[in-house]
Write an enzyme that holds these catalytic residues in place. Sequence first.
Site, short mmCIF file in Angstrom:
data_model
loop_
_atom_site.label_atom_id
_atom_site.label_comp_id
_atom_site.label_asym_id
_atom_site.label_seq_id
_atom_site.Cartn_x
_atom_site.Cartn_y
_atom_site.Cartn_z
N SER A 1 71.10 44.48 82.51
CA SER A 1 70.54 43.13 82.38
C SER A 1 70.81 42.27 83.61
O SER A 1 70.34 42.54 84.69
CB SER A 1 71.10 42.50 81.10
OG SER A 1 70.47 41.27 80.82
N ASP B 1 66.36 42.73 83.53
CA ASP B 1 65.58 43.58 82.63
C ASP B 1 64.49 42.81 81.90
O ASP B 1 63.81 43.36 81.04
CB ASP B 1 66.48 44.31 81.64
CG ASP B 1 67.10 43.38 80.61
OD1 ASP B 1 67.32 42.20 80.93
OD2 ASP B 1 67.40 43.84 79.48
N ASP C 1 64.39 40.22 79.71
CA ASP C 1 64.43 39.64 78.37
C ASP C 1 64.91 38.19 78.37
O ASP C 1 64.90 37.53 77.33
CB ASP C 1 65.27 40.49 77.41
CG ASP C 1 66.71 40.69 77.86
OD1 ASP C 1 67.11 40.11 78.88
OD2 ASP C 1 67.45 41.43 77.16
#
Length: 452
Positions: free
Chosen positions: A107, A248, A250
């Site tokens: 992430s 990533d 999100d």
Amino acid sequence: MSRQYFGTDGVRGRVGETPITPDFVMRLGHAAGRILTASDRRARGERPSVIIGKDTRISGYMLESALEAGLSAAGVDVLLLGPMPTPAVAYLTRALRCQAGIVISASHNPYPDNGIKFFGPGGVKLPDKVERAIEAGLDEPLKCMPSDKLGKARRVEDADGRYIEFCKSTFPNELDLRGMRIVLDCGHGATYHIAPPVFHELGAEVIAIGVKPDGLNINLDCGSTHPEALQRAVRDNHAEIGIAFDGDGDRVMMADADGTLYDGDLMLYIIAHHRAKRGLLKGGVVGTAMTNLGLEHAFNKSKIPFARAAVGDRYVLEMLEQKGWQLGGESSGHIICRDKHSTGDGIISALQVLHALRGAKRTLKEATKDVMVYPQVLINVPITKDFDFRESLPVQMQLVEADAELKNAGRVLLRNSGTEPVLRVMVEGKDAGQVQQWAKKIAACVEKSARG
């Protein structure tokens, strides 16, 4: 039974150190393959399938191969996506009717870290009990299926186009982004080849930065965790809006024409308020323990129900499902719109904000003028794995003293990160100086106590 390897967002760590090693990840793939695909498909003699996506870290190649080997040994077919945002893996897991989706990503962490996270067949993150079952499966020997039962692997060639069209489908047909100049900072991460086409095809003039990943520059002084690059680019290019994603894809942060930042709390308010005014908000909104008090007060003023879940998007989603609500998120920019997607999606969240702004003909500043954001200081204090702040008398005494002084005008929150070996010290209140003072004081106490 507590989880040894899984944190709030999968298994994560430094590459080359347990658990992010090729041998462990191969065993993890094998265990997950057995646990997640124990379905009627096997009973019918069919091989189950699992989809794998990754961000742009150089270690993704190694870990992808290890997962593929473990899954194949367990008799699972593997569909390889290459670099794709985490929410794209969730969507394609559902769209391609796979038994599970796996993302190789750390992430917002720097490139030396990496991780593995899982989605179930509906494109939702796994509940704790399933993660515990996978961990239990790691203790079993890795048994290879007979050669005629081994899994096969193939690449999904049209994954980009499928996901781009899905993202665009979440934006109203009657609206477009024509006339808007938008800066996109993809953080040299997984959205680098996805986000620009989405916003361009909806009509915006797109200025893209952070779109040249080299395996080592993911999140490096860019993206949602380092928004300074976005702020500069917005001002330099005279753009109306800037949008930054994490590694990533999100999470998302936004900036207005002045370079002022808008975090997940403010974006959540924009979406919720726009829906509520049109009678489209189902129930209320779920935040977390980290959600700013100012947002809670703004929701109360607007008579929008609000509830707090534990920190972590999985817990936000669980509470949304329990209450039958659709909208929730975190101040970090992880926003869940259950009517649009099964998981948090930075691109879709940004589109929902733009939908609200275009529909009401308002700017970010105008849409958030009723939210009084409380000063909030967050300090990450490195700690050892065995340090428990609840058992430290000096830390507990500091907390009691801080609560007494802040009273009802603020709060203190300490929590262990689920992704890094740090304790997050958060202090929030009306008085910025008081908040800063207490945050530093408590963080110093934690640091001293953690050293022993």
